[in-house]
Design an enzyme around this catalytic site. Sequence first.
Site, PDB file in Angstrom:
ATOM      1  NE  ARG A   1      -8.374   0.848   5.060  1.00 17.68           N
ATOM      2  CZ  ARG A   1      -7.829   2.196   5.008  1.00 17.68           C
ATOM      3  NH1 ARG A   1      -8.174   2.695   6.252  1.00 17.68           N
ATOM      4  NH2 ARG A   1      -7.421   2.809   4.172  1.00 17.68           N
TER       5      ARG A   1
ATOM      6  CB  THR B   1     -12.835  -8.286  -5.854  1.00 19.05           C
ATOM      7  OG1 THR B   1     -12.781  -8.241  -4.466  1.00 19.05           O
ATOM      8  CG2 THR B   1     -12.560  -9.602  -6.253  1.00 19.05           C
TER       9      THR B   1
ATOM     10  CG  ASN C   1      -7.389  -2.611  -6.335  1.00 17.45           C
ATOM     11  OD1 ASN C   1      -6.592  -3.294  -5.831  1.00 17.45           O
ATOM     12  ND2 ASN C   1      -7.881  -1.595  -5.420  1.00 17.45           N
TER      13      ASN C   1
ATOM     14  CG  ASP D   1      -2.199   0.999   1.152  1.00 15.95           C
ATOM     15  OD1 ASP D   1      -2.325   1.361   0.055  1.00 15.95           O
ATOM     16  OD2 ASP D   1      -2.754   1.148   2.280  1.00 15.95           O
TER      17      ASP D   1
ATOM     18  NE  ARG E   1      -1.387   6.677   0.941  1.00 13.63           N
ATOM     19  CZ  ARG E   1      -1.498   5.838   1.946  1.00 13.63           C
ATOM     20  NH1 ARG E   1      -1.469   6.151   3.245  1.00 13.63           N
ATOM     21  NH2 ARG E   1      -1.835   4.507   1.706  1.00 13.63           N
TER      22      ARG E   1
END
Length: 238
Positions: free
Chosen positions: A193, A72, A74, A26, A30
Amino acid sequence: MALLSKKNEASAEFEILPEHLGIIMDGNGRWAKKRALPRSAGHKAGANVFRTISKECERLGIKYVTFYAFSTENWKRPKEEVDALMNLFMDYLLEAKSDMTKAGNSKIKFIGEREGISQELLDLMDEAEEETAPHTGTTVYLAINYGGRQEIVSAVNSLISQGKTQITEDDISTNLYTVPECDLIIRPSGEERLSNFLLWQAAYSEFWYSDVLWPDFKVENLHKALSDFESRNRRFGG
Ligand code: FPP
């Protein structure tokens, strides 16, 4: 099951390694934004980190590592970004096909729904699985078009079609993709998460978070996560 005590030349620094490591890659978007680059540039940098980290997992002797590459959900992203990601998967598989040393001694496997993925990419995925099947190093699972809930629903549907009216945990486990229980999940980029990743297999996972964005993730960050993992007291509910 899960814990594997391992000491070999490469991983002499780790007494205990996760047998199955999960990584949520992830922070690519950014990373790109900070550099005023398109999101696809972040994914490209992230793909290179995937190459480095999967090689290091093999060097250390980690048995299984699963990288969350495309969920799924994305598909909801702009087409341009989805296409860029699919192209990165193709580039990696073409590379592995033309030069097997790129895959090292790792077995490449895929988890996720095939429906929705282009035939061209599916063919490359199948070839990579076949070509690397004899390898004896780390099994590198790439989760592409993967969702943990979808995986559980599809296991239950397959049990229904087998005529089952009562099911056990074992029934579900054996009808999921053949990914073992996950011992440690690494998520960089400051998010804490699970995001529909390995829901069933993560029942007793340890979690390790970091603020580092995935394209900046280094072998040293992996080592820090692994050394923290060694100090965890895992009781599996007992
Ligand atoms: C989530 O970060 C990342 C993804 C949806 C894609 C991850 C895929 C790669 C790193 C490429 C892997 C390539 C190969 C060859 C396996 P994000 O883009 O949502 O980041 P953000 O939260 O900062 O926007």
